[in-house]
Design a protein around this motif. Sequence first.
Motif, short mmCIF file in Angstrom:
data_model
loop_
_atom_site.label_atom_id
_atom_site.label_comp_id
_atom_site.label_asym_id
_atom_site.label_seq_id
_atom_site.Cartn_x
_atom_site.Cartn_y
_atom_site.Cartn_z
N UNK A 110 0.84 -1.17 0.00
CA UNK A 110 0.00 0.00 0.00
C UNK A 110 0.89 1.24 0.00
N UNK A 111 0.75 2.07 -0.99
CA UNK A 111 1.53 3.30 -1.08
C UNK A 111 1.07 4.25 0.02
N UNK A 112 1.99 5.01 0.53
CA UNK A 112 1.67 5.89 1.64
C UNK A 112 2.15 7.31 1.35
N UNK A 113 1.68 8.24 2.14
CA UNK A 113 2.10 9.62 2.01
C UNK A 113 2.77 10.04 3.31
N UNK A 114 4.08 10.05 3.30
CA UNK A 114 4.87 10.42 4.48
C UNK A 114 5.23 11.89 4.35
N UNK A 115 5.10 12.63 5.42
CA UNK A 115 5.44 14.06 5.41
C UNK A 115 6.93 14.24 5.22
N UNK A 116 7.29 15.26 4.42
CA UNK A 116 8.70 15.62 4.31
C UNK A 116 9.21 15.96 5.71
N UNK A 117 10.42 15.55 6.01
CA UNK A 117 10.98 15.84 7.32
C UNK A 117 12.22 15.02 7.59
N UNK A 118 12.70 15.11 8.81
CA UNK A 118 13.91 14.41 9.22
C UNK A 118 13.51 13.25 10.13
N UNK A 119 14.04 12.06 9.80
CA UNK A 119 13.65 10.83 10.47
C UNK A 119 14.87 9.97 10.79
N UNK A 120 14.73 9.14 11.81
CA UNK A 120 15.60 7.98 11.99
C UNK A 120 14.86 6.82 11.34
N UNK A 121 15.60 5.95 10.65
CA UNK A 121 15.00 4.80 9.98
C UNK A 121 15.43 3.57 10.76
N UNK A 122 14.50 3.00 11.54
CA UNK A 122 14.80 1.97 12.53
C UNK A 122 14.19 0.64 12.09
N UNK A 123 15.00 -0.42 12.13
CA UNK A 123 14.55 -1.74 11.71
C UNK A 123 13.57 -2.32 12.73
N UNK A 124 12.57 -3.03 12.24
CA UNK A 124 11.55 -3.61 13.12
C UNK A 124 12.07 -4.88 13.80
N UNK A 125 12.73 -5.74 13.06
CA UNK A 125 13.20 -7.01 13.63
C UNK A 125 14.41 -6.81 14.53
N UNK A 126 15.37 -6.03 14.09
CA UNK A 126 16.56 -5.74 14.90
C UNK A 126 16.24 -4.50 15.72
N UNK A 185 20.63 11.75 -6.35
CA UNK A 185 19.35 11.36 -5.77
C UNK A 185 18.89 10.03 -6.35
N UNK A 186 18.52 9.12 -5.47
CA UNK A 186 17.84 7.89 -5.88
C UNK A 186 16.43 8.00 -5.30
N UNK A 187 15.45 7.69 -6.12
CA UNK A 187 14.05 7.83 -5.68
C UNK A 187 13.53 6.49 -5.21
N UNK A 188 13.29 6.38 -3.90
CA UNK A 188 12.85 5.14 -3.24
C UNK A 188 11.33 5.06 -3.16
N UNK A 189 10.83 3.85 -3.27
CA UNK A 189 9.44 3.61 -2.94
C UNK A 189 9.33 3.35 -1.45
N UNK A 190 8.29 3.86 -0.84
CA UNK A 190 8.01 3.61 0.58
C UNK A 190 6.53 3.28 0.67
#
Length: 144
Positions: free
Chosen positions: A1-17, A85-90
């Motif tokens: 399911x495609x989502x709409x994430x707000x532009x901003x600054x994030x930490x990208x944290x793994x769910x399993x680890x 820039x590489x354009x990622x799907x999220x």
Amino acid sequence: MVTDIQNGIYAIINVEATNICLEILGPEGGYSVVGKAFRGHANQAWMLQRGDNGTYGICSLPIPLFLNTAIDPEYGAKLVGTPFTFWWGIESEPGFENIFRLFVPRTCLDVEFANNGCFTPGSPVTLGERLGGHNQLWRLQRLA
């Protein structure tokens, strides 16, 4: 399911680890992207910017480099910071709240730790075939 994430600054944290996030190394580490314990350091912060087609550019802070692959996007490719820039799907993961997959658009390649998500501190972050595992799921923790 495609989502709409707000532009901003994030930490990208793994769910399993649990509590392990994406961290960019400096020039001595070849600007590689690895998994490290989340400590709120600047090299664990990523600016997400939505593009026109619903994909996202992901730029590291304070080193202004984009999350990209060291080679063409293919199975096993290591992630690094580059000036391009590489354009990622999220997309949202069904059945989870605020949990996402980061992937190469129009492929079945997801972001994960090397060796199909076998995490050890400093593990390289790579592209792996989408297998539905939690090692390919990420929580975006807003920092700013």
